[in-house]
Design an enzyme around this catalytic site. Structure first.
Site, PDB file in Angstrom:
ATOM      1  N   PRO A 143      -1.254  -9.127   0.488  1.00 29.68           N
ATOM      2  CA  PRO A 143      -0.790 -10.628   0.567  1.00 29.68           C
ATOM      3  C   PRO A 143      -0.029 -10.595   1.842  1.00 29.68           C
ATOM      4  O   PRO A 143       0.980  -9.682   2.042  1.00 29.68           O
ATOM      5  CB  PRO A 143       0.030 -11.010  -0.543  1.00 29.68           C
ATOM      6  N   VAL A 144      -0.183 -11.649   2.437  1.00 30.53           N
ATOM      7  CA  VAL A 144       0.620 -11.787   3.826  1.00 30.53           C
ATOM      8  C   VAL A 144       2.284 -12.197   3.534  1.00 30.53           C
ATOM      9  O   VAL A 144       2.233 -13.095   2.471  1.00 30.53           O
ATOM     10  CB  VAL A 144       0.068 -12.781   4.887  1.00 30.53           C
TER      11      VAL A 144
ATOM     12  N   GLY B 269       1.998  -5.367   5.087  1.00 23.93           N
ATOM     13  CA  GLY B 269       0.494  -5.393   5.525  1.00 23.93           C
ATOM     14  C   GLY B 269       0.221  -5.292   6.784  1.00 23.93           C
ATOM     15  O   GLY B 269      -0.635  -4.597   7.408  1.00 23.93           O
ATOM     16  N   GLY B 270       0.971  -5.818   7.671  1.00 22.33           N
ATOM     17  CA  GLY B 270       0.899  -6.100   9.258  1.00 22.33           C
ATOM     18  C   GLY B 270       1.174  -4.824   9.603  1.00 22.33           C
ATOM     19  O   GLY B 270       0.644  -4.122  10.644  1.00 22.33           O
ATOM     20  N   SER B 271       2.066  -4.086   9.293  1.00 24.46           N
ATOM     21  CA  SER B 271       2.375  -2.935   9.620  1.00 24.46           C
ATOM     22  C   SER B 271       1.463  -1.608   9.199  1.00 24.46           C
ATOM     23  O   SER B 271       1.274  -0.844  10.106  1.00 24.46           O
ATOM     24  CB  SER B 271       3.895  -2.320   9.046  1.00 24.46           C
TER      25      SER B 271
ATOM     26  N   GLY C 290       6.491  -8.397   1.784  1.00 26.17           N
ATOM     27  CA  GLY C 290       7.107  -7.416   1.719  1.00 26.17           C
ATOM     28  C   GLY C 290       6.282  -5.894   1.564  1.00 26.17           C
ATOM     29  O   GLY C 290       7.173  -4.893   1.322  1.00 26.17           O
TER      30      GLY C 290
ATOM     31  N   LYS D  70       2.841  -0.675   1.418  1.00 23.41           N
ATOM     32  CA  LYS D  70       3.868   0.044   0.985  1.00 23.41           C
ATOM     33  C   LYS D  70       4.825  -0.920  -0.120  1.00 23.41           C
ATOM     34  O   LYS D  70       4.735  -1.998   0.052  1.00 23.41           O
ATOM     35  CB  LYS D  70       4.798   0.522   2.110  1.00 23.41           C
TER      36      LYS D  70
ATOM     37  N   ASP E 169       8.516  -1.076  10.141  1.00 24.78           N
ATOM     38  CA  ASP E 169       7.831  -0.390   9.060  1.00 24.78           C
ATOM     39  C   ASP E 169       6.610   0.323   9.333  1.00 24.78           C
ATOM     40  O   ASP E 169       6.091   1.127   8.889  1.00 24.78           O
ATOM     41  CB  ASP E 169       7.461  -1.433   7.979  1.00 24.78           C
TER      42      ASP E 169
HETATM   43  O1  C5P Z   1      10.984  -4.471  13.657  1.00 22.48           O
HETATM   44  P1  C5P Z   1      10.540  -5.563  12.990  1.00 22.48           P
HETATM   45  O2  C5P Z   1       9.792  -6.596  13.926  1.00 22.48           O
HETATM   46  O3  C5P Z   1       9.535  -5.427  11.883  1.00 22.48           O
HETATM   47  O4  C5P Z   1      11.748  -6.466  12.267  1.00 22.48           O
HETATM   48  C1  C5P Z   1      11.541  -7.910  11.962  1.00 22.48           C
HETATM   49  C2  C5P Z   1      12.958  -8.366  11.874  1.00 22.48           C
HETATM   50  O5  C5P Z   1      13.671  -7.979  10.754  1.00 22.48           O
HETATM   51  C3  C5P Z   1      13.745  -8.111  13.128  1.00 22.48           C
HETATM   52  O6  C5P Z   1      13.659  -9.050  14.034  1.00 22.48           O
HETATM   53  C4  C5P Z   1      15.292  -8.387  12.594  1.00 22.48           C
HETATM   54  O7  C5P Z   1      15.565  -9.608  12.412  1.00 22.48           O
HETATM   55  C5  C5P Z   1      14.895  -7.686  11.291  1.00 22.48           C
HETATM   56  N1  C5P Z   1      15.323  -6.306  11.019  1.00 22.48           N
HETATM   57  C6  C5P Z   1      16.521  -5.808  10.802  1.00 22.48           C
HETATM   58  N2  C5P Z   1      16.880  -4.582  10.975  1.00 22.48           N
HETATM   59  C7  C5P Z   1      15.991  -3.469  10.706  1.00 22.48           C
HETATM   60  C8  C5P Z   1      14.561  -3.958  10.689  1.00 22.48           C
HETATM   61  C9  C5P Z   1      14.269  -5.269  10.756  1.00 22.48           C
HETATM   62  O8  C5P Z   1      17.488  -6.497  11.285  1.00 22.48           O
HETATM   63  N3  C5P Z   1      16.242  -2.448  10.274  1.00 22.48           N
END
Ligand code: C5P
Length: 291
Positions: free
Chosen positions: A96-97, A103-105, A100, A11, A138
Site C-alpha cells: 500500500p502507498v 514501497g517506493g523505496s 510507511g 519493510k 529508505d
Molecule cells: O529522503 P526522503 O525523500 O525519503 O525523505 C522524505 C522526507 O522525510 C524528507 O523530505 C524529510 O522531510 C523527512 N526526513 C527527515 N529525516 C530523515 C529522513 C526523512 O527529516 N532522516
C-alpha cells in the site's frame, strides 16, 4: 539480458527513534528495520539510450516521471555508471502507498539491483546503497534488506542477526500521513519515551522473539495527531489477539503486530479485515542475495 523480473519487498520498522535535527534539515535516526514477504512485482526491459527511461504501474495515480523513485533510481544508475542505455520499468503494486512500508523505496532498490544484474554487476552492495541514498532515505536499506540497524538519515547500515521466524499482521488504515509533515509535527512535540534499542538488539542477538517484540517502539506515535487514535485502536486489537508486540511502521499509517502463533495471527487479520480492507498476513524475510 533483455528482460528481468524481480521483487521489491516491503519493510517494517521494528523501532524508530529520532535523536536530533541535522544541519541539512533531515533528522538523525536510529532504526531497526526488517524486510517482509509482501512485495511489488518489478519487470525491467532493456531499451536504447534514445528510448530513455519509461515507467508504468497498475495504479493510475502513481507518477511515471522523475517523481517516481524507481525512475529516479534508473536515472541515477545510468548517470553514475556511465552506461548508455534506457529501460522500461513496469510495476505491479501490492504494497500500500503511504503506509510507511517503504514501497517506493523498495521499487527503487529493485530497479538498482535489477539494472546492476542486467548490465553485468558493475556495482557492489556498498555502491548500490550509496547510490540509493541519493534517491531516498529508505532506499539503502532496501538494497539488501533482511534485518538491519539504520542510522544517520537511514544510510548508515549494519547487518543484524535475523528476526526469528514469525507471523506478522499488517493493517493499513484508510488515512495516510505526509512524511515531511509528520517530521515537522514531531519537531514541535516533546518526545517523552525513546525505544530501548540496545534491549531490542539483545533480543535479536539471543534469537528471543518476545524480547524483540516487547521493545518495538516508534517515537512518531507520540505526535498528538487525531488519526493516531486509530493506530492505538489497531494496536489494542492486535494485542487482544495475542500479538507479542505491535507498533506503527515508519511515518505510518500501517500498524503491525508480531505473532509466534500463526493461528492467532490469522484470527487477528480476519477480525481487523472487517473494519480495515488493507490487512496482510505476512512473514519476515531474510536478506536478499545480490548475485
Ligand atoms: O529522503 P526522503 O525523500 O525519503 O525523505 C522524505 C522526507 O522525510 C524528507 O523530505 C524529510 O522531510 C523527512 N526526513 C527527515 N529525516 C530523515 C529522513 C526523512 O527529516 N532522516
Amino acid at each position: 539480458m533483455r528482460r528481468l523480473y524481480t521483487k521489491a519487498y516491503a519493510k517494517l520498522n521494528l523501532s524508530l527513534d529520532i535523536t536530533g535535527l541535522r544541519p541539512d534539515g533531515y533528522h538523525e535516526l536510529i532504526m531497526v528495520m526488517q524486510t517482509t514477504t509482501l512485495y511489488d512485482n518489478v519487470a525491467l526491459e532493456r531499451l536504447t539510450e534514445a528510448d530513455g527511461i519509461r515507467s508504468h504501474s497498475n495504479l493510475r495515480y502513481i507518477p511515471n516521471d522523475n517523481r517516481n523513485l524507481a525512475v529516479k533510481a534508473a536515472s541515477a544508475f545510468f548517470e553514475y555508471t556511465g552506461i548508455r542505455s534506457g529501460v522500461s520499468i513496469n510495476i505491479k503494486k501490492n504494497i500500500p502507498v503511504g503506509s510507511g512500508m517503504g514501497g517506493g523505496s523498495a521499487d527503487a532498490a529493485a530497479v538498482l539491483r535489477g539494472l546492476n544484474q542486467m548490465h553485468g554487476f558493475p556495482l557492489d552492495r556498498k555502491a548500490l546503497e550509496d547510490l540509493g541514498a541519493t534517491v531516498g532515505s529508505d532506499v539503502p536499506f532496501c538494497i539488501a534488506g533482511g534485518t538491519q540497524l539504520a542510522e544517520g538519515r537511514g544510510e548508515i547500515l549494519k547487518d543484524l542477526p535475523p528476526l526469528p521466524d514469525c507471523s506478522i499482521v499488517i493493517c493499513k488504515p484508510a488515512f495516510s500521513i505526509s512524511t515531511p509533515e509528520l517530521y515537522r509535527r514531531i519537531d514541535d512535540t516533546e518526545i517523552l519515551h525513546h525505544p530501548d534499542t540496545p534491549a531490542l538488539l539483545r533480543g535479536l542477538e539471543a534469537g528471543d522473539l518476545k524480547l524483540v517484540a516487547e521493545n518495538m517502539y516508534n517515537v512518531f506515535e507520540e505526535t498528538p495527531l487525531e488519526q493516531f487514535v486509530t493506530v492505538r485502536k489497531i494496536r489494542q486489537c492486535l494485542s487482544e489477539h495475542g500479538a507479542l508486540g505491535s507498533m506503527m511502521t515508519g511515518s505510518g499509517s500501517a500498524v503491525f503486530g508480531i505473532f509466534e502463533d500463526a493461528e492467532k495471527a490469522a484470527r487477528a487479520q480476519e477480525d481487523l479485515k472487517t473494519e480495515y480492507p488493507f490487512c496482510f498476513l505476512v512473514r519476515n524475510r531474510k536478506a536478499i542475495r545480490l548475485r
